[in-house]
Structures are given as C-alpha cells and as structure tokens.
Design an enzyme around this catalytic site. Structure first.
Site, short mmCIF file in Angstrom:
data_model
loop_
_atom_site.label_atom_id
_atom_site.label_comp_id
_atom_site.label_asym_id
_atom_site.label_seq_id
_atom_site.Cartn_x
_atom_site.Cartn_y
_atom_site.Cartn_z
CE LYS A 80 3.33 -3.43 5.43
NZ LYS A 80 3.32 -4.64 4.57
CB SER A 155 1.46 -3.29 1.33
OG SER A 155 2.01 -4.29 2.18
CB SER A 179 3.94 -6.48 1.02
OG SER A 179 2.80 -6.22 0.24
N1 GLN Z 1 0.58 -6.76 -3.81
C1 GLN Z 1 -0.06 -7.90 -3.25
C2 GLN Z 1 -1.48 -7.56 -2.89
O1 GLN Z 1 -1.89 -6.50 -3.18
C3 GLN Z 1 0.71 -8.38 -2.05
C4 GLN Z 1 0.50 -7.55 -0.83
C5 GLN Z 1 1.26 -8.04 0.35
O2 GLN Z 1 2.20 -8.83 0.24
N2 GLN Z 1 0.82 -7.59 1.50
O3 GLN Z 1 -2.18 -8.32 -2.30
#
Ligand code: GLN
Length: 497
Positions: A80, A155, A179
């Site tokens: 990532k 994400s 994410s």
């Molecule tokens: N979808 C969640 C957010 O937008 C979690 C994102 C994540 O885990 N990085 O914050």
C-alpha cells in the site's frame, strides 16, 4: 505448466525453496500479469520492475549459495502506498506528495526486505487512507476484479484488487476504521487488522495515530498468518509498538480447531441496512461454526451503535493535527513559490491544490471538534464513547473467545454510487470501526457469494487485544469447511478480466 500467479504464497515459497521454480520466474510471471490486466484494474500507482527483479535475483543467489531463506522468500507482494520505500515514490494517493521520493524505508518495508519478500510496487488507495472505495485517490479509482464497474473497497482497494486479480499473492494494508477488512470482504480475500501496536507505524504516513494499524492481506488465512509473522514485532522507533512476543498466528492457522470455543454473535451488528444475502451467508457461517464444535452465544454491545459517530470525531481530529506537516516546505508539492507570495500563502495555495475534497472535509471537521469552545462537547464526548465501547468488548470477551459478524453491511457498490454522499460511504465501516476504537484484533475472510448479486461476502472474526492467534484458528477452520462445501470463492470462481 502451472500458472505461477494462481499459487498461494505458501506454495510459491515452497516451490522456490525446493528449486522447482526460481524467484525470478515467479516475479516475471507477476510482472507479466500486471502488464496484462492492470490498465483495467488500476491497482498499482507505481510498479518497481527493476527493484522487484533485483530482489528476486538476490533470493535465487542466496539459495544457490546454500544460505537460509526466509519463510516467504521470493514471494511477490503489493505494498500500500502509505509505507515509505527508500528511492521509490510514496504518494498516499495524494497530489500533495506527488513526486516525493522517501529517503528511508518504513520499519514494515525493512522487515519485508529482510524476509526476502519481493516488493512489486505501490498500490492505489483513498487519499491519506480516508475512504471506503478508493474513489478518493488523486490518481483515479481502482476497479473490483469481480466487476470492474464496482468499488474494490477502501482505503486499501489497490491491495485487495491486486490480490483478487492475481497480480500478487500477498499485499499490505492499513486499517484505521476498516481499510484492510472492508476491501478484503468485497473482493473475497483475507485481511487482518492486528492488535493496535502489533505492527510498527514508523514510516507509515499518519492518518489517525491512535487508530492506524498496518496488517497482512492475502488470498488464504495461512498466507495472511505467514505475512503477519514477518511484519509484526516490537519496534523501538514506534512509541506505541507492543513489546511482547508475536502471538503464534502461523501455528493457529495450521491447527484450525474450534471445538469447545465460544463464539459471540452481537445483536447490534444486524438490522436495517444489512443486505439479505450478506446476512444469509453470515448466518450459514455461524451454523457452520456450530457444526465444527463451537458454542454460539448471543450478546449485546449497546455502545457499538455510537461507534461510527465517535470515529468521525476522533479520526478527523487526529488527522487535522497529523496533516499539518504538509505545509509545502518539507515534502512534495509547492504551489505559488514565485516570489510574489508569502510563506503562509504558499502553504495555503499548496493545500488548496494538493488536498482532495474528503481530506479537506476531515481537516475542517477535526479542527472544529478540537477548537476550545467545542472540545468537550465533541472530542471529549467521543473519547467517552470510546471507553464505553472498550468496556462492551471487555464484557463480551469475558463470555466468549471471539465475536463474529458480517464484515460489511452490503456487497461492493457501483463506482460513483456513494461518491457524493459521505454519510452513505461512512456506513461501509459500521461493523469494523468498534475494533479500531478498542484496539483489539479482527479479520475478514470470504464466506461465499451473495445470492442476489453473486458478489463476495466477508465474515468478520474479532478477538481480544494480543490474542490475534484466535482469528487464525477460527478463520482457517471456517475457510477449510467452506472450501469443502463449495470451493474457495476466489480460487475457483476467479473472475476473468
Ligand atoms: N473508511 C474509513 C474512513 O474513511 C476507514 C479508513 C481506514 O481504515 N483507513 O476513515
């Protein structure tokens, strides 16, 4: 000849060790796959062909010299783009870091290299890991290999899509609110958020420091465990890193025995908004656990209903502070530096141009929640809710060994459907967020396809902090039983690209 891109990481490592294939052959097969499909998928922001082939050659040379190889030596991995990589671009999916070449490796990157893992490149993500669909990337959305018109989760959508389209057998994600797990759920892959502090955050670009956690992504539970063991462990460079032995995750993944275990089903993880086919596959998995000898217990965790609201105060608050370092002076983009603007104006112009809408929304929300007049009402209250959620978990884990739930309320939604509706987007993490707030460990693994749309459904397993091995024990039992019933949803019904 077997298609080398279809093997698990464990099989690949074994074949390289035995000399049946070389690490270079394995890497070339994956680079060719990336060439063939990634124009459509957009999983990678940067492919490091040269670096990957060099790493593979080094593994082959080590083997030829009779040196000891790591458990995942020569296995390709998609990283990532939130972890720094020395000499290789790191953007965090943002324009503000476009063109930035980090001068150092994150601890996680170092550990991967030390274990002889071959890093293929950096994967697409929502900007600064804020999102649930990868649509917030400044570099265009990633497609879900099951249906390219749908989201691969976020994400970490680049990492999950790379796995599901056989561009890599291993990937790394980060999980602040879901994410790792939500992308795993919607692509029929496995993703684990280890206990907070298990994997070093040094060199992992910060979003919300008290929630952020790196973790392994793979196509099987055992592969995730093998990667978990490589990346976890104490790091003096991260003050929140756990100074204790890594739980025996590989051993647990190989045992897969759930007889006598107590499995909790939390009432609050169901109801309105949950897709029928998701609930059906979830309930079948619970039944399966019963058949495998586990005892199923119904529980209530009333504070979980407030988790989303607390998260959307705490995460933006922390991000508003963390993202202050992107001031146009230290890294990446600089706009307006033409002698006619003050330093403050250059910072403002750079942020205006470099941050996307969601990132700006969160910085504003967080700055507001932390402002002196509102601190107690918003941030303070959210922290209290966080404590209540932790207590709910403590009570629950007094009664059961693990909790199970659907990972997400729905299957993958179409690209564009929730892009202009932040609230709808936030709901994707309804079941994953409580574990980030409490800091315990959780996994998502495939539990079949929803009958109404044929798309993957994820089963979430939640374990107490420092008991990550339970995830792997239960996960591998469920995986084996489901596989015996209808084959691996990904390995055998692989979507064609
Ligand atoms: N979808 C969640 C957010 O937008 C979690 C994102 C994540 O885990 N990085 O914050």
């Amino acid at each position: 000849m077997t298609d080398l891109t279809r093997l698990t990481a464990a099989e690949t490592a074994a074949r390289i060790k035995s000399g049946e294939v070389t690490a270079v052959e394995v890497t070339e097969a994956h680079l060719a796959r990336i060439n063939a499909v990634d124009e459509k998928v957009n999983a990678f922001l940067h492919v490091d062909r040269q670096g990957a082939l060099e790493a593979a050659r080094a593994v082959d040379a080590k083997r030829a010299a009779g040196e000891k190889l790591g458990p995942l030596a020569g296995v390709p991995l998609a990283l990532k783009d939130i972890f720094t990589t020395e000499g290789v671009p790191t953007t965090v999916g943002s324009k503000i870091l476009e063109g930035w070449i980090p001068p150092y490796d994150a601890t996680l990157t170092k550990r991967l290299k030390a274990a002889d893992v071959v890093i293929l490149g950096k994967t697409n993500m929502d900007e600064f890991a804020m999102g649930s669909s990868t649509e917030n990337s400044a570099y265009g959305p990633t497609g879900n290999p099951w249906d390219l018109t749908r989201i691969p989760g976020g994400s970490g959508g680049g990492s999950s899509a790379a796995l599901a389209s056989f561009q890599a057998p291993l990937a790394i994600g980060t999980d602040t609110g879901g994410s790792i797990r939500q992308p795993a759920a919607v692509t029929a892959t496995v993703g684990v958020k280890p206990t907070y502090g298990a994997v070093s955050r040094y060199g992992m670009v910060a979003f919300s420091s008290s929630l952020d956690q790196g973790g392994p992504c793979a196509r099987t539970v055992l592969d995730a465990a093998l990667l978990h063991e490589v990346i976890a462990g104490h790091d003096p460079l991260d003050s929140t890193s756990i100074d204790a032995p890594v739980p025996p995750v590989v051993e647990a993944a190989r045992s897969g025995d759930v007889r006598g275990m107590r499995v909790g089903v939390v009432r609050e993880f169901s109801g309105e908004g949950y897709q029928a086919g998701v609930m059906q596959r979830f309930e079948e998995s619970v039944e399966l656990l019963r058949e495998l000898g586990a005892e199923v217990v119904e529980l209530s965790c009333p504070s979980f209903t407030k988790a989303l609201a607390a998260y959307y105060l705490i995460a933006p608050s922390e991000c508003s502070s963390n993202l202050a370092r992107f001031d146009a002076m230290r890294y990446g983009l600089r706009v307006g530096d033409d002698g006619t603007h003050s330093a403050e104006e250059v910072t403002a112009l750079t942020r205006e141009a470099g941050f996307g809408d969601e990132v700006k929304r969160r910085i504003m929300l967080g700055t507001y929640a932390l402002s002196s007049g509102y601190y107690d009402a918003y941030y303070g209250s959210a922290q209290k809710v966080r404590t209540l959620i932790t207590r709910d978990f403590e009570r629950a884990f007094g009664e059961v060994d693990v909790i199970v739930s659907p990972t997400t309320p729905t299957t993958a939604f179409p690209i564009g459907e929730r892009a202009d509706d932040p609230m709808a987007m936030y709901l994707a993490d309804l079941c994953t967020i409580p574990s980030n707030l409490a800091g315990n460990s959780a996994m998502s693994l495939p539990c079949g396809l929803a009958p109404e749309d044929g798309l993957p459904v994820g089963l979430q397993i939640i374990a107490p902090a420092m008991a990550d091995e339970r995830l792997y024990r239960v996960g591998s039992a469920v995986e084996a039983a489901l596989q015996a019933r209808w084959g691996h949803p990904l390995l055998e019904e692989a979507p064609s690209l």
